[in-house]
Design an enzyme around this catalytic site. Structure first.
Site, PDB file in Angstrom:
ATOM      1  N   GLY A  98      26.989   0.302  81.687  1.00 45.81           N
ATOM      2  CA  GLY A  98      27.284  -1.037  82.191  1.00 45.81           C
ATOM      3  C   GLY A  98      27.864  -1.027  83.598  1.00 45.81           C
ATOM      4  O   GLY A  98      27.761  -2.017  84.320  1.00 45.81           O
ATOM      5  N   GLU A 141      23.203   5.543  77.945  1.00 45.64           N
ATOM      6  CA  GLU A 141      23.280   4.854  76.646  1.00 45.64           C
ATOM      7  C   GLU A 141      22.539   5.580  75.529  1.00 45.64           C
ATOM      8  O   GLU A 141      22.949   5.528  74.366  1.00 45.64           O
ATOM      9  CB  GLU A 141      22.744   3.414  76.773  1.00 45.64           C
ATOM     10  CG  GLU A 141      23.722   2.450  77.433  1.00 45.64           C
ATOM     11  CD  GLU A 141      23.609   2.406  78.955  1.00 45.64           C
ATOM     12  OE1 GLU A 141      22.980   3.317  79.537  1.00 45.64           O
ATOM     13  OE2 GLU A 141      24.147   1.466  79.553  1.00 45.64           O
TER      14      GLU A 141
END
Ligand code: CAA
Length: 258
Positions: free
Chosen positions: A113, A136
């Site tokens: 993020g 991720e």
């Protein structure tokens, strides 16, 4: 501007603001509080005509932002995770749609993020120790704050998928070579970000806003039509009259942002 718990704010006399994500104990990871405060921050600056450019960075010299806060979403259901993703996407889209130049000063880790935040900024500048990546998949996830959409636009589909599927970290030099960042700072990164913004401050503010809007539409079916409409809109601004008149009179324009 009010005082935030997770954000620091500073604006200089020329209208350049520096927003610092400030959770040093968690590598500036983005938790719920950061997003709540980012939304408040965006609402405030959207009504602030004095702000001409925004630089975003992270506290300290280790991390820009190390991602979404993993500890916070570890127990989330699918529904909660979808909501988390949509909220993050929405906030980053508002950053991308700000009508002023937004520069990410990537001063260390920009992961998950955190890189997605930097991708929503218009331009990225990196410190020599910057490390960028979308790890991720190592958590059994995919990027959820717009990374699968913005990274391919910036580095191309194959490079984006290579980064996303491997989750590997990219250092500053490689980031520069693939166009992920525009520059590696040789000295103080914030000073260099300010230097990058300086020539933009001299230009017609409404033209900058429309340029951001037009470029955002690039690659879309109606992108050319959008460009023509925005181009046309600018012909009715005072700054267009001033810019063209100044050219004809061989003087520097004085733009009013009108
Ligand atoms: N979330 C929550 N806490 C984090 C964090 C994160 N994303 N990244 C770092 N921290 C915390 C660590 O847990 C640690 O806390 P404690 O001291 O309480 O243990 C502290 O920050 C310092 O981190 P490290 O001790 O790990 O520091 P390091 O120098 O050894 O490693 C790092 C730095 C490589 C950035 C490593 O912390 C790391 O890999 N962080 C996670 C990166 C990541 O996977 N990001 C993606 C998150 S998922 C996501 O973002 C989903 C999405 O797209 C929406």
């Amino acid at each position: 501007m009010k005082n935030f718990e997770t954000l620091l704010w500073e604006q200089d006399g020329s209208g350049v603001g520096v927003l610092t994500i400030n959770r040093p104990k968690a590598m500036n990871a983005l938790n719920d509080k950061v997003f709540v405060e980012l939304q408040e921050f965006i609402d405030t600056i959207n009504n602030d005509q004095s702000l001409r450019a925004l630089i975003i960075t992270g506290t300290g010299d280790k991390a820009f932002v190390a991602g979404a806060d993993i500890k916070e979403f570890a127990d989330f259901s699918s529904e909660e995770a979808t909501k988390l993703s949509l909220r993050g996407q929405n906030v980053f889209q508002q950053i991308e749609e700000l009508g002023i130049p937004v520069i990410a000063a990537v001063n260390g880790y920009a992961l998950g993020g955190g890189l997605e935040f930097a991708l929503a900024c218009h331009i990225r500048i990196a410190s020599p120790n910057a490390v960028l990546g979308l790890p991720e998949v190592s958590l059994g996830l995919i990027p959820g704050y717009g990374g699968t959409q913005r990274l391919p636009q910036i580095v191309g589909k194959a490079k984006a998928l290579e980064m996303i599927m491997s989750g590997r970290f990219v250092k500053a030099e490689e980031a520069l070579s693939i166009g992920l960042v525009s520059k590696i700072a040789e000295g103080d990164i914030l000073e260099e970000a300010r230097g990058m913004v300086k020539p933009m401050l001299k230009q017609a503010p409404l033209a900058i806003t429309k340029a951001i809007e037009a470029v955002k539409e690039s690659g879309k079916t109606n992108g050319f039509e959008h460009e023509a409409n925005l181009f046309g809109d600018l012909f009715s601004t005072a700054d267009f009259k001033e810019g063209t008149q100044a050219f004809i009179e061989k003087r520097k324009p004085e733009f009013q942002g009108k």
